[in-house]
Each structure stands twice: as C-alpha cells, then as structure tokens.
Design an enzyme around this catalytic site. Structure first.
Site, PDB file in Angstrom:
ATOM      1  N   GLU A  83       0.848  -1.187   0.000  1.00 22.30           N
ATOM      2  CA  GLU A  83       0.000   0.000   0.000  1.00 22.30           C
ATOM      3  C   GLU A  83       0.889   1.245   0.000  1.00 22.30           C
ATOM      4  O   GLU A  83       0.458   2.328   0.351  1.00 22.30           O
ATOM      5  CB  GLU A  83      -0.970  -0.010   1.175  1.00 22.30           C
ATOM      6  CG  GLU A  83      -0.342  -0.249   2.531  1.00 22.30           C
ATOM      7  CD  GLU A  83      -1.360  -0.229   3.652  1.00 22.30           C
ATOM      8  OE1 GLU A  83      -2.115   0.739   3.747  1.00 22.30           O
ATOM      9  OE2 GLU A  83      -1.379  -1.184   4.453  1.00 22.30           O
ATOM     10  N   CYS A 115      -3.309  -3.577   4.703  1.00 20.46           N
ATOM     11  CA  CYS A 115      -2.354  -4.554   5.235  1.00 20.46           C
ATOM     12  C   CYS A 115      -2.732  -5.993   4.888  1.00 20.46           C
ATOM     13  O   CYS A 115      -1.994  -6.928   5.213  1.00 20.46           O
ATOM     14  CB  CYS A 115      -2.240  -4.388   6.753  1.00 20.46           C
ATOM     15  SG  CYS A 115      -1.811  -2.718   7.235  1.00 20.46           S
ATOM     16  N   SER A 205     -10.089   1.838  14.254  1.00 18.98           N
ATOM     17  CA  SER A 205      -9.366   0.734  13.605  1.00 18.98           C
ATOM     18  C   SER A 205      -9.144  -0.429  14.573  1.00 18.98           C
ATOM     19  O   SER A 205      -9.231  -1.590  14.181  1.00 18.98           O
ATOM     20  CB  SER A 205      -8.039   1.208  13.005  1.00 18.98           C
ATOM     21  OG  SER A 205      -7.035   1.301  13.971  1.00 18.98           O
ATOM     22  N   HIS A 237      -1.820 -10.010  12.241  1.00 15.36           N
ATOM     23  CA  HIS A 237      -1.316  -8.740  11.718  1.00 15.36           C
ATOM     24  C   HIS A 237      -1.037  -7.827  12.913  1.00 15.36           C
ATOM     25  O   HIS A 237      -1.850  -7.748  13.838  1.00 15.36           O
ATOM     26  CB  HIS A 237      -2.356  -8.113  10.785  1.00 15.36           C
ATOM     27  CG  HIS A 237      -2.072  -6.679  10.481  1.00 15.36           C
ATOM     28  ND1 HIS A 237      -0.861  -6.277   9.967  1.00 15.36           N
ATOM     29  CD2 HIS A 237      -2.813  -5.550  10.650  1.00 15.36           C
ATOM     30  CE1 HIS A 237      -0.879  -4.956   9.824  1.00 15.36           C
ATOM     31  NE2 HIS A 237      -2.044  -4.492  10.227  1.00 15.36           N
ATOM     32  N   LYS A 246      -4.622  -7.644  22.075  1.00 16.88           N
ATOM     33  CA  LYS A 246      -6.038  -7.238  22.178  1.00 16.88           C
ATOM     34  C   LYS A 246      -6.919  -8.156  21.327  1.00 16.88           C
ATOM     35  O   LYS A 246      -7.987  -8.596  21.756  1.00 16.88           O
ATOM     36  CB  LYS A 246      -6.203  -5.792  21.667  1.00 16.88           C
ATOM     37  CG  LYS A 246      -5.720  -4.690  22.594  1.00 16.88           C
ATOM     38  CD  LYS A 246      -5.902  -3.341  21.873  1.00 16.88           C
ATOM     39  CE  LYS A 246      -5.284  -2.182  22.612  1.00 16.88           C
ATOM     40  NZ  LYS A 246      -6.047  -1.739  23.777  1.00 16.88           N
ATOM     41  N   SER A 312      -7.196  -2.608   6.874  1.00 20.19           N
ATOM     42  CA  SER A 312      -8.225  -1.591   7.107  1.00 20.19           C
ATOM     43  C   SER A 312      -9.016  -1.316   5.846  1.00 20.19           C
ATOM     44  O   SER A 312      -8.525  -1.460   4.735  1.00 20.19           O
ATOM     45  CB  SER A 312      -7.563  -0.294   7.582  1.00 20.19           C
ATOM     46  OG  SER A 312      -7.036  -0.475   8.866  1.00 20.19           O
TER      47      SER A 312
HETATM   48  N1  COA Z   1       2.829   3.027  30.615  1.00 22.76           N
HETATM   49  C1  COA Z   1       2.198   1.937  30.131  1.00 22.76           C
HETATM   50  N2  COA Z   1       1.098   2.030  29.314  1.00 22.76           N
HETATM   51  C2  COA Z   1       0.658   3.255  28.977  1.00 22.76           C
HETATM   52  C3  COA Z   1       1.270   4.423  29.472  1.00 22.76           C
HETATM   53  C4  COA Z   1       2.415   4.276  30.320  1.00 22.76           C
HETATM   54  N3  COA Z   1       3.059   5.329  30.808  1.00 22.76           N
HETATM   55  N4  COA Z   1       0.612   5.478  28.965  1.00 22.76           N
HETATM   56  C5  COA Z   1      -0.401   4.998  28.188  1.00 22.76           C
HETATM   57  N5  COA Z   1      -0.365   3.655  28.213  1.00 22.76           N
HETATM   58  C6  COA Z   1      -1.247   2.716  27.492  1.00 22.76           C
HETATM   59  C7  COA Z   1      -2.711   3.088  27.502  1.00 22.76           C
HETATM   60  O1  COA Z   1      -3.343   2.680  28.696  1.00 22.76           O
HETATM   61  C8  COA Z   1      -3.208   2.339  26.281  1.00 22.76           C
HETATM   62  O2  COA Z   1      -3.379   0.982  26.589  1.00 22.76           O
HETATM   63  P1  COA Z   1      -4.714   0.205  26.179  1.00 22.76           P
HETATM   64  O3  COA Z   1      -4.863   0.342  24.686  1.00 22.76           O
HETATM   65  O4  COA Z   1      -4.462  -1.204  26.586  1.00 22.76           O
HETATM   66  O5  COA Z   1      -5.836   0.882  26.896  1.00 22.76           O
HETATM   67  C9  COA Z   1      -2.006   2.426  25.331  1.00 22.76           C
HETATM   68  O6  COA Z   1      -0.878   2.772  26.119  1.00 22.76           O
HETATM   69  C10 COA Z   1      -2.167   3.457  24.227  1.00 22.76           C
HETATM   70  O7  COA Z   1      -2.563   4.654  24.817  1.00 22.76           O
HETATM   71  P2  COA Z   1      -3.628   5.601  24.102  1.00 22.76           P
HETATM   72  O8  COA Z   1      -3.863   6.785  24.962  1.00 22.76           O
HETATM   73  O9  COA Z   1      -4.813   4.796  23.672  1.00 22.76           O
HETATM   74  O10 COA Z   1      -2.748   6.015  22.830  1.00 22.76           O
HETATM   75  P3  COA Z   1      -3.077   6.951  21.638  1.00 22.76           P
HETATM   76  O11 COA Z   1      -4.361   7.669  21.784  1.00 22.76           O
HETATM   77  O12 COA Z   1      -1.878   7.789  21.474  1.00 22.76           O
HETATM   78  O13 COA Z   1      -3.265   5.963  20.374  1.00 22.76           O
HETATM   79  C11 COA Z   1      -3.136   4.130  18.876  1.00 22.76           C
HETATM   80  C12 COA Z   1      -2.798   4.634  20.283  1.00 22.76           C
HETATM   81  C13 COA Z   1      -2.646   2.712  18.750  1.00 22.76           C
HETATM   82  C14 COA Z   1      -4.662   4.159  18.692  1.00 22.76           C
HETATM   83  C15 COA Z   1      -2.438   5.042  17.836  1.00 22.76           C
HETATM   84  O14 COA Z   1      -1.064   4.881  17.967  1.00 22.76           O
HETATM   85  C16 COA Z   1      -2.861   4.745  16.427  1.00 22.76           C
HETATM   86  O15 COA Z   1      -3.858   5.264  15.929  1.00 22.76           O
HETATM   87  N6  COA Z   1      -2.077   3.924  15.702  1.00 22.76           N
HETATM   88  C17 COA Z   1      -2.430   3.465  14.384  1.00 22.76           C
HETATM   89  C18 COA Z   1      -3.362   2.280  14.490  1.00 22.76           C
HETATM   90  C19 COA Z   1      -3.337   1.499  13.223  1.00 22.76           C
HETATM   91  O16 COA Z   1      -2.302   1.265  12.679  1.00 22.76           O
HETATM   92  N7  COA Z   1      -4.491   1.078  12.731  1.00 22.76           N
HETATM   93  C20 COA Z   1      -4.590   0.534  11.424  1.00 22.76           C
HETATM   94  C21 COA Z   1      -4.316  -0.870  11.258  1.00 22.76           C
HETATM   95  S1  COA Z   1      -5.182  -1.960  12.243  1.00 22.76           S
END
Ligand code: COA
Length: 391
Positions: A83, A115, A205, A237, A246, A312
């Site tokens: 992609e 992906c 996502s 993936h 998860k 996605s």
């Molecule tokens: N220590 C340990 N864990 C911590 C932490 C710390 N200090 N601070 C935050 N975390 C954890 C949170 O509790 C959360 O865990 P959970 O998901 O089990 O609840 C995790 O870290 C991520 O925190 P969050 O606030 O949700 O992160 P974010 O809003 O910055 O976004 C993603 C995380 C993954 C959603 C973001 O990186 C993203 O959009 N990535 C792209 C996703 C993707 O690729 N999708 C397409 C294909 S499937």
C-alpha cells in the site's frame, strides 16, 4: 481434516531498512512516558527508510536470497502486495527484473488492500498452484508505514519486506484449504492518492480489527475449519504488537473462553518479537510475525498455526497451516536477526528530515543522497523515472 495440504510456503525471506528510530527518542520529543510506547502499544523501535530506500529496494533485498537459493525455474507469477506503491500504473515488481533477475516468462502484478494484500497474494498463489502444481509463485509483501509527525499514529510507523516462495509440496508451511473471510466498508485507515501519509482513526481501527477477526473466525468455522484448541500459535497482523494481544483476547472471549494473560503470551508472544522492533510493515507484518515464531520456537514440526490477516477498509481472513517436518533447514534465522541488528539508530533531527523529504515532481535529474548499506538503492529520479542500482 487432512493435515497434509500440498500447497504452501517453501521459503521465507525478510529485509528491512538501513535506519531505525528508538521509541524513547520519540517519547522525549512528544513529552510522553516512554513506557506508553514500550509497554502501552508494545513498540520499542521502528525501521525508517533512508533517503535512497523505498519498497522496491527492500523488496529486492528480501526476494534475492530466494532467487539465489531456488533459481527462477517454475516461477511464472510474481505478486507484489503493497500500500506504499511507487507508481499508479506500473507494478513495483517489474523493477525487480533488472535488480534480481526475475524471469520474463512470468505474470507480474501489484496487489492492494491495505495490510491484507500479502494474504491475498498468498491465497491467489495457492489457487494458481492448485491448477498447476509445477507452478511456483513469488509473493512479496513490502511497505513503509508513514503517519504525520506529532500524531497518535506516529509511533506505529515502520518498514519491512517479506518474500515468500509458494509451491506445491511446501518445505515450511502447508496451508489448509479452509479460509474464513470478512469484508465491510469501514473508514478506519486510508491514504488518498494526493497524500504520502496515511490517515487513521486509531480507536475505530482497533475496534474494526477485533470485530473483523471474530467474523473471519466465524466464517472459518462455517467452512469446516479447525477448533480453537488445535492451534499451537496464532500469527496476527501487528500494526503495533499490543494489537495482537487485544485481538487474541477478544477472539477467545467472543468464543466464551477465558483469556488468561499467560495463555495469550504462550499463543502469540514469540510472534511479536520482530514486529516490536521493526514497527508496522503493513502487508509484511503478519508474515514477519510468522518468521519471528519460526526463528524462536522450539520444534514446531506438525504443529498447526493460525493466521489472522487484517487490512483496514476493511478485509480480514482467518486461515491455518501445518508446519512441515524439516522446516528448520529452510529458515534464515541468522540473516533475519542481522537485518534487524545492523540497523543504524537515528537521532530525532535526522528522522524528521527523512520524514519530511518529498519526491521531486519536476521531471529533472535528481540524484539521491547515498545512505543505505543494504544491497539495493534508489540512485536517482530522472524524467519521472525511478532509477535503481545495486550497492
Ligand atoms: N505506561 C504503560 N502504558 C501506557 C502508558 C504508560 N506510561 N501510557 C499509556 N499507556 C497505554 C494506555 O493505557 C493504552 O493501553 P490500552 O490500549 O491497553 O488501553 C495504550 O498505552 C495506548 O494509549 P492511548 O492513549 O490509547 O494512545 P493513543 O491515543 O496515542 O493511540 C493508537 C494509540 C494505537 C490508537 C495510535 O497509535 C494509532 O492510531 N495507531 C495506528 C493504528 C493502526 O495502525 N491502525 C490501522 C491498522 S489496524
């Protein structure tokens, strides 16, 4: 169900970029605790493309060892899933002809569905080989994941290519014929033609992935697939490795099973080790998980593996396969580890410079800065043509 399916993977080879960025560097820049990345999303480093690398250079580096080992006899189809295409018309694998010596008597096609594309390639290959068992298919999954600076997606970038030789009477994984499918129109992640960076609704996502995995599993069962307890490991993936945890928890609970952390770790832990340091490699990510498992697990002979592919947009597929006796002789464990360990770590400014660089659009001659130590590089762009060379 027969465990002696006669089509599958006979060789697997992996390549990644010259550079990597440690997530501690990114955490400092973003002013967040590094454990949000190391633990929260399960990522420690991510591969970053040098100025003279793209999907063609890493794909060539992944595919060349397969050509060196097997030759090109019988390879009549090359399927390149990505992609991160470099052209809207020409298939990226056509550039590989001159770089690694692909045969001319072959069909060469690029596949796209986020992906999921690598899995499409693998299944299409299996179909071609079922029609003619003398046919071999080179399937390549290569991507460079790129999100905007200072966005939640930024720590989930990465880059890698996995090349697979798909044949009858395979040497590593014999695929089961059953496959569970799911597709739906979802706007969780996409990249319009005018953008170099993907757009992602991260929370959507994560939820879409889990629902799609569950639905694909349900369809796999309807198709006569195996029981949940039959699998020695699950290769998911991994846009970030926490996603696999998860998704597996969700899958178990959706089937009324308890999801103890130890059981989840046993089922997927080893599949996450390469992705944890390479980052998201989109189409290659699931197969990088398989590589990591094969490279680390104690004898997997005759063990059954589950594969959960998600792209996605969205398409998911749940499929399975059996590890073939003698598979360890065909692995490339040392080369895989060397590809990861030999990356040069970036500082933030250099990462930022690479991230912001734009390809020239004026059609003039532009030599590319020489950076990569990998076997192939993008030497120049001239007259709107990409010019590659061996290093
Ligand atoms: N220590 C340990 N864990 C911590 C932490 C710390 N200090 N601070 C935050 N975390 C954890 C949170 O509790 C959360 O865990 P959970 O998901 O089990 O609840 C995790 O870290 C991520 O925190 P969050 O606030 O949700 O992160 P974010 O809003 O910055 O976004 C993603 C995380 C993954 C959603 C973001 O990186 C993203 O959009 N990535 C792209 C996703 C993707 O690729 N999708 C397409 C294909 S499937």
């Amino acid at each position: 169900m027969s465990t002696s399916a006669s089509v599958g993977i006979s060789d697997l080879s992996f390549a990644t970029t010259h550079y990597a960025l440690d997530h501690a560097v990114l955490a400092e820049r973003l002013g967040v605790d590094r454990d949000k990345f190391y633990i929260g999303i399960g990522q420690e480093r991510m591969s970053v493309a040098a100025a003279d690398e793209d999907i063609v250079t890493i794909a060539a580096a992944a595919a060349k060892p397969i050509i060196d080992r097997h030759g090109v006899d019988g390879i009549r189809t090359v399927l390149f899933a990505t992609e991160t295409g470099v052209d809207q018309s020409k298939a990226a694998a056509l550039y590989l002809h001159s770089l690694i010596g692909l045969p001319n008597a072959a069909r060469v096609v690029e596949l796209k569905q986020a992906c999921y594309g690598g899995t499409a390639g693998l299944q299409f290959a299996a179909g071609l080989i079922a029609r003619d068992p003398s046919h071999k298919v080179l399937v390549i999954a290569a991507d460079i994941a790129k999100y905007e600076i200072d966005t939640p997606g930024e720590p989930t970038q990465g880059a890698a290519a996995v090349a697979m030789l798909v044949t009858a009477d395979p040497s590593i994984i014999a695929l089961d014929p059953q496959s569970g499918l799911y597709s739906a129109d979802i706007m969780d992640f996409w990249r319009p033609n005018y953008r170099t960076e993907a757009i992602v609704d991260g929370k959507t996502s994560v939820n879409a992935y889990q629902k799609a995995a569950e639905e694909a599993w349900n369809d796999y069962r309807r198709q006569g697939g195996r029981d949940l307890g039959d699998f020695a490991a699950f290769c998911y993936h991994q846009p970030f490795t926490k996603m696999a945890y998860k998704a597996h928890k969700h899958l178990l609970e959706s089937q009324g099973r308890t999801a103890e952390p130890e059981a989840i770790e046993a089922a997927i832990g080893k599949t996450t080790t390469y992705n944890r340091t390479v980052g998201n490699s989109y189409t290659a990510s699931l197969y990088l998980g398989l590589l990591a498992l094969l490279d680390q697990a104690e004898d997997l002979t005759d063990k059954v593996l589950a594969f959960v592919s998600y792209g996605s947009g969205a398409v998911a597929e749940f499929f399975s396969g059996t590890v073939v006796s003698g598979y360890t002789e065909h692995l490339r464990t040392e080369a895989n580890r060397a590809a990861i360990d030999s990356r040069e770590l970036l500082d933030y400014d250099h990462y930022r410079q690479l991230h912001e660089a734009q390809a020239p659009v004026d059609g003039k001659y532009h030599a590319t800065v020489s950076e990569t130590s990998r076997p192939y590089r993008l030497a120049a762009i001239s007259g709107h043509k990409r010019i590659y060379e061996s290093v």
